[in-house]
Design an enzyme around this catalytic site. Sequence first.
Site, PDB file in Angstrom:
ATOM      1  CE  LYS A  79      -3.918   1.790   2.779  1.00  0.00           C
ATOM      2  NZ  LYS A  79      -4.758   1.519   3.974  1.00  0.00           N
TER       3      LYS A  79
ATOM      4  CB  SER B 198      -8.145   3.306   2.923  1.00  0.00           C
ATOM      5  OG  SER B 198      -7.279   2.762   3.905  1.00  0.00           O
TER       6      SER B 198
ATOM      7  CB  SER C 284      -8.223   0.443   5.807  1.00  0.00           C
ATOM      8  OG  SER C 284      -8.986   1.605   5.682  1.00  0.00           O
TER       9      SER C 284
HETATM   10  N1  GLN Z   1     -12.967   4.079   6.583  1.00  0.00           N
HETATM   11  C1  GLN Z   1     -12.362   4.377   7.851  1.00  0.00           C
HETATM   12  C2  GLN Z   1     -11.882   5.791   7.828  1.00  0.00           C
HETATM   13  O1  GLN Z   1     -12.053   6.420   6.859  1.00  0.00           O
HETATM   14  C3  GLN Z   1     -11.231   3.443   8.137  1.00  0.00           C
HETATM   15  C4  GLN Z   1     -10.087   3.676   7.266  1.00  0.00           C
HETATM   16  C5  GLN Z   1      -8.895   2.858   7.646  1.00  0.00           C
HETATM   17  O2  GLN Z   1      -9.013   1.833   8.305  1.00  0.00           O
HETATM   18  N2  GLN Z   1      -7.728   3.355   7.289  1.00  0.00           N
HETATM   19  O3  GLN Z   1     -11.339   6.301   8.766  1.00  0.00           O
END
Ligand code: GLN
Length: 480
Positions: A73, A148, A172
């Site tokens: 990532k 994400s 995510s």
């Molecule tokens: N969707 C959640 C957020 O926007 C979690 C994102 C993540 O785990 N990085 O904070």
Amino acid sequence: MLDLPLWALASKLAGKELTSVEVTQACLSRIAATDPKVGAFLRVDPEGALSAARAADASASRGPLHGVPVALKDNLLTAGVETTAGSQILAGFVPPTDATVTARLKAAGAVIVGKTNLDEFAMGSSTESSAFQKTKNPYALERTPGGSSGGSAAAVAARQVFGALGSDTGGSIRQPAALCNVVGLKPTWGRVSRSGVVAYASSLDQVGPLARSVRDAALLLQVIAGRDAHDATSADVAVPDFAATLEDGVKGLRIGLPREYFVEGMDPEVAAAIRDAAKTLEAAGATVREVSLPHTKHALAAYYVIAPAEASSNLARYDGVRFGHRAKDVKQLKDLYERSRAEGFGPEVKRRIMLGTFALSAGYHDAYYVKAQQVRTLIRRDFDQAFADVDVVLSAASPTCAWLLGEKLDDPLAMYLMDVLTLPTNLAGLPGLSVPTAKSSGGLPIGAQLIGKPFDEATLLRAARALERERTLDAWSPAL
Ligand code: GLN
């Protein structure tokens, strides 16, 4: 060979049935052929990958991932290779060092093929807030891969690489894994070093694997886990041999189904698939009972105070001075800060910074931030109580299957709700895993989430493996 799970590929490489160069070339060709459709990669590094593959083929010392192509990532630092976290503000930033997880993968012999797309600074659930491109779900190109870590999930699902790392602050890793039919594991907070991980919300962030099989996830976790002198919050806890107990089955394992995780608005097909998974595990010797996590309904609100608060602090470092985007033609320092940040950050990141700054401001700090921390403690206690009676908790990873790209873009709250089943785990610091469990009537993947006691990833992997063994989805790969 691209259909092999990572562990099988690693053993063929070890037996010299395949060379790393031919496997890496196959991955690069697969990426060239499929990524114009999928958009998993922000950056492919063919020269770097092939030279690492040649070095692996020439070297006698063999790590557990010797010669295996993987992806990272793009919020994980890679020395000499641009790392953007999906943000314009870091466009062109070439880190001088590797993240600890990157270094550990390299030391284990892995070949890093490229950097995958993500929501900007990992803030989002669909990978659509990336400043650079949209990633598509390899199983349904008009749909989101989740987020994400959507790029990592899509790259693994599309057979472009054999495994990948993502990060999980509120879901995510697990949510995109569920939407893309792959295994995703968020380790216990502190299990994996955060050194060299672009910070979002430090008390919640963890790095973990996205993989084609449970055994692959175990292998990747084995390599990255463990105390790191560069991260004072990495735990000095022994790392067990995860593969050793993988096939032990679930006889006698106590599984809890949390009443509160069968939420309103959940796709009934997803709920049914989770109840089916529970039956499967029961048939394999586990006992299943209902448990209660009564404060679950407050988790989303607490998360969306704590995560933005930490983000507003962490992201203060992007000031146009030290690295990343710098506004042109400015005369005053204040203008440099303001314009660099206004130009460099996207709308979701700005929303989070404003929310977090507000929640931390004098006069509101106690009402929002302190309150949210108190809720966090209650959520952790809910889990402690549940774990007095059960060994793992089973739920869905995502309340719905993959939705259409664009569908939730105008409604941040609808997007935030996609993490309602995963973010309590982060608030409590616990390990969570998502494993493919079913295919919806619309032909979309459904993932089951297993949540465990602190540092008990081994039990999650073992239970997930039991579920994986029973399912017949292995041959179900995306038509690209
Ligand atoms: N969707 C959640 C957020 O926007 C979690 C994102 C993540 O785990 N990085 O904070």
